[in-house]
Write a protein that holds these residues in place. Sequence first.
Motif, mmCIF file in Angstrom:
data_model
loop_
_atom_site.group_PDB
_atom_site.id
_atom_site.type_symbol
_atom_site.label_atom_id
_atom_site.label_comp_id
_atom_site.label_asym_id
_atom_site.label_seq_id
_atom_site.Cartn_x
_atom_site.Cartn_y
_atom_site.Cartn_z
ATOM 1 N N ARG A 293 106.185 102.596 77.550
ATOM 2 C CA ARG A 293 105.436 102.727 78.796
ATOM 3 C C ARG A 293 106.223 102.142 79.953
ATOM 4 N NH1 ARG A 293 101.014 101.254 75.369
ATOM 5 N NH2 ARG A 293 99.521 102.956 75.205
ATOM 6 N N GLY A 294 105.917 102.663 81.138
ATOM 7 C CA GLY A 294 106.538 102.132 82.335
ATOM 8 C C GLY A 294 105.733 100.979 82.910
ATOM 9 N N ARG A 295 106.388 100.174 83.721
ATOM 10 C CA ARG A 295 105.711 99.081 84.408
ATOM 11 C C ARG A 295 106.401 98.842 85.751
ATOM 12 N NH1 ARG A 295 108.342 93.873 83.806
ATOM 13 N NH2 ARG A 295 106.348 92.824 84.129
ATOM 14 N N ILE A 296 105.637 98.341 86.732
ATOM 15 C CA ILE A 296 106.214 98.005 88.027
ATOM 16 C C ILE A 296 106.020 96.528 88.355
ATOM 17 C CG2 ILE A 296 106.030 100.342 88.945
ATOM 18 C CD1 ILE A 296 103.506 99.459 90.430
ATOM 19 N N ALA A 297 105.372 95.778 87.472
ATOM 20 C CA ALA A 297 105.264 94.321 87.582
ATOM 21 C C ALA A 297 104.458 93.870 88.798
ATOM 22 C CB ALA A 297 106.650 93.684 87.592
ATOM 23 N N VAL A 298 103.223 94.357 88.896
ATOM 24 C CA VAL A 298 102.303 93.870 89.914
ATOM 25 C C VAL A 298 100.961 93.565 89.259
ATOM 26 C CG1 VAL A 298 103.340 95.111 91.850
ATOM 27 C CG2 VAL A 298 101.509 96.194 90.518
ATOM 28 N N ALA A 299 100.215 92.657 89.884
ATOM 29 C CA ALA A 299 98.811 92.434 89.508
ATOM 30 C C ALA A 299 97.958 93.086 90.579
ATOM 31 C CB ALA A 299 98.508 90.950 89.399
ATOM 32 N N ILE A 300 96.936 93.817 90.149
ATOM 33 C CA ILE A 300 96.155 94.610 91.092
ATOM 34 C C ILE A 300 94.662 94.356 90.912
ATOM 35 C CG2 ILE A 300 97.856 96.456 91.362
ATOM 36 C CD1 ILE A 300 96.292 98.038 89.250
ATOM 37 N N GLY A 301 93.900 94.732 91.928
ATOM 38 C CA GLY A 301 92.452 94.644 91.878
ATOM 39 C C GLY A 301 91.834 95.813 92.609
ATOM 40 N N GLU A 302 90.510 95.922 92.516
ATOM 41 C CA GLU A 302 89.799 97.014 93.160
ATOM 42 C C GLU A 302 89.766 96.838 94.684
ATOM 43 O OE1 GLU A 302 88.580 99.817 92.148
ATOM 44 O OE2 GLU A 302 88.968 99.542 90.010
ATOM 45 N N VAL A 303 89.707 97.947 95.379
ATOM 46 C CA VAL A 303 89.516 97.943 96.829
ATOM 47 C C VAL A 303 88.020 98.123 97.082
ATOM 48 C CG1 VAL A 303 90.063 99.054 99.024
ATOM 49 C CG2 VAL A 303 91.806 98.902 97.229
ATOM 50 N N THR A 304 87.358 97.052 97.515
ATOM 51 C CA THR A 304 85.924 97.128 97.766
ATOM 52 C C THR A 304 85.663 97.781 99.122
ATOM 53 O OG1 THR A 304 85.836 94.958 98.824
ATOM 54 C CG2 THR A 304 85.594 95.028 96.420
ATOM 55 N N LYS A 305 84.415 98.158 99.347
ATOM 56 C CA LYS A 305 84.055 98.767 100.630
ATOM 57 C C LYS A 305 84.281 97.793 101.789
ATOM 58 C CE LYS A 305 80.409 101.423 102.933
ATOM 59 N NZ LYS A 305 80.615 100.745 104.242
ATOM 60 N N ASP A 306 83.968 96.523 101.552
ATOM 61 C CA ASP A 306 84.179 95.532 102.605
ATOM 62 C C ASP A 306 85.652 95.417 102.964
ATOM 63 O OD1 ASP A 306 81.489 95.008 102.722
ATOM 64 O OD2 ASP A 306 81.576 93.270 101.380
ATOM 65 N N VAL A 307 86.523 95.416 101.942
ATOM 66 C CA VAL A 307 87.963 95.341 102.206
ATOM 67 C C VAL A 307 88.430 96.595 102.943
ATOM 68 C CG1 VAL A 307 90.246 95.350 101.128
ATOM 69 C CG2 VAL A 307 88.473 93.816 100.272
ATOM 70 N N ALA A 308 87.966 97.760 102.487
ATOM 71 C CA ALA A 308 88.362 99.011 103.131
ATOM 72 C C ALA A 308 87.935 99.028 104.594
ATOM 73 C CB ALA A 308 87.780 100.204 102.382
#
Length: 503
Positions: A293-308
């Motif tokens: 598998r590929g990887r790009i080495a980041v930690a991610i989270g959801e984009v909430t409506k408030d953040v958007a």
Amino acid sequence: MTIFPLRKLFAAAVVAACLPLAPHVASAAPAANLPDFTDLVDKVGPSVVNIRTTTHVSASPHGLPPGTDEGDMSEFFRRFFGIPLPQGPHGQSPHGGQGGGQGGGQDASPPDSGSDAEQNSGVGSGFILSTDGYVMTNAHVIDDADSIYVTLTDKREFKAKLIGVDDRTDVAVVKIEARSLPAVTIGDSNKLRVGEWVVAIGSPFGLENTVTAGIVSAKGRDTGDYLPFIQTDVAVNPGNSGGPLINMQGEVIGINSQIYSRTGGFMGISFAIPIDEAMRVADQLERSGKVTRGRIAVAIGEVTKDVADSLGLPKAQGALVSSVESGGPADKAGIQPGDIIQKFNGQTVDSATDLPRMVGDTKPGTKATITIWRKGQTRELPIAIAEMQADKTAKGDQKKAPAPKPRASNSLGLSVTDVPADQLNQLKIKGGVLVESVGGPAARAGLQKGDIILRVGDTDITGVKQFEEVTARLDPQKMVAVLVRRGENTQFVPIRPRNPGQK
């Protein structure tokens, strides 16, 4: 439940008694619209197999069949139905398989005359992928097995060779030495529609070729990094794992893998791995015994409506970058914490769980383009995809494979070591253990090599010895929250421990 007064119920009964009887054909008419699964079962049933696994243990002084002292369910079936779990300690099989000489199987192990015996450690299902003996099942069905046995519907039993296992998707492929086998037809899980009738065939509680039916309840249930599950109301119980989920055309569109349950039994919700995801994994396992598998080495989270809304994004979609591994592909490409990844190679990232699958399906070493949103503008960044470390590589002799031993060391499936002193100082933490290898429940929960375990439940982890003592006391019937440090991020990961000797 609504409770009606008895007087009203009686009145309703009188009115009903006075109504003229409808013609018989009228009452039978609705049944004509119900699906008929008989032809489908005749077509696919011979391709579904029973899989049982064994481990080497000291022979029981009482001579009891394995499983009769391993749980209330086994005792219930033995007493009231006379159905023991398959495979006694010296090869006895209640279904005429190995040991009795009635199954006509190959590679059946003879009774063990020494102090050790093969004890049944699990039972599950699978299905034949190809006429030359490749069989697909769940990874957790054959987890930590010393031997794997596949029984066909004609009662022939074969000792199987492990081809490969991928814990992240819970997919495994084994091989039996047989020819001209009835292989399944693979369907397209992307065409599956919510509300569509589906059928499961498997071995719940060891009862081979049991058929259950229901409908697709939902699609794309995100319960893991690489598993957008198919949700159904098909009755699935222990032993169904690894069996096929079939559409009305007789095509396999999923692998029955999990259930939602508070009791251990079926409660109306089950989950299947989409067959297109499983086949991508199976193809790699057959070619090389591992999944790359590929990887790009980041930690991610959801984009909430408030953040958007606060960032001026028109929709709450994408993956919010919470941290970037120093020196990794994303770092070299210029991705920064706070960026929102909107597209990967032109594909829209609707939610954070989409990105790991997109990146994972990309061949390591290739170039890709990531579209990000930063400070009110979109940017396209070229990135080189790195390789994610595989969970397990299949060996020629599975008994000599080093991987199962650390995976069986504790109920979470983790092999750990003490965190070096310089790393403790660098991360400004006081304790924890460093993950060296991942398998079983921890791998399915998404843990990786290099993670640091800081807490298990309410207990702060101080070292390896204490970690093993804590995990040894975990209740396999309850989820445990594990506090994990990965890079600069710390989060709780819920994991269900496995039973000692569990498959």
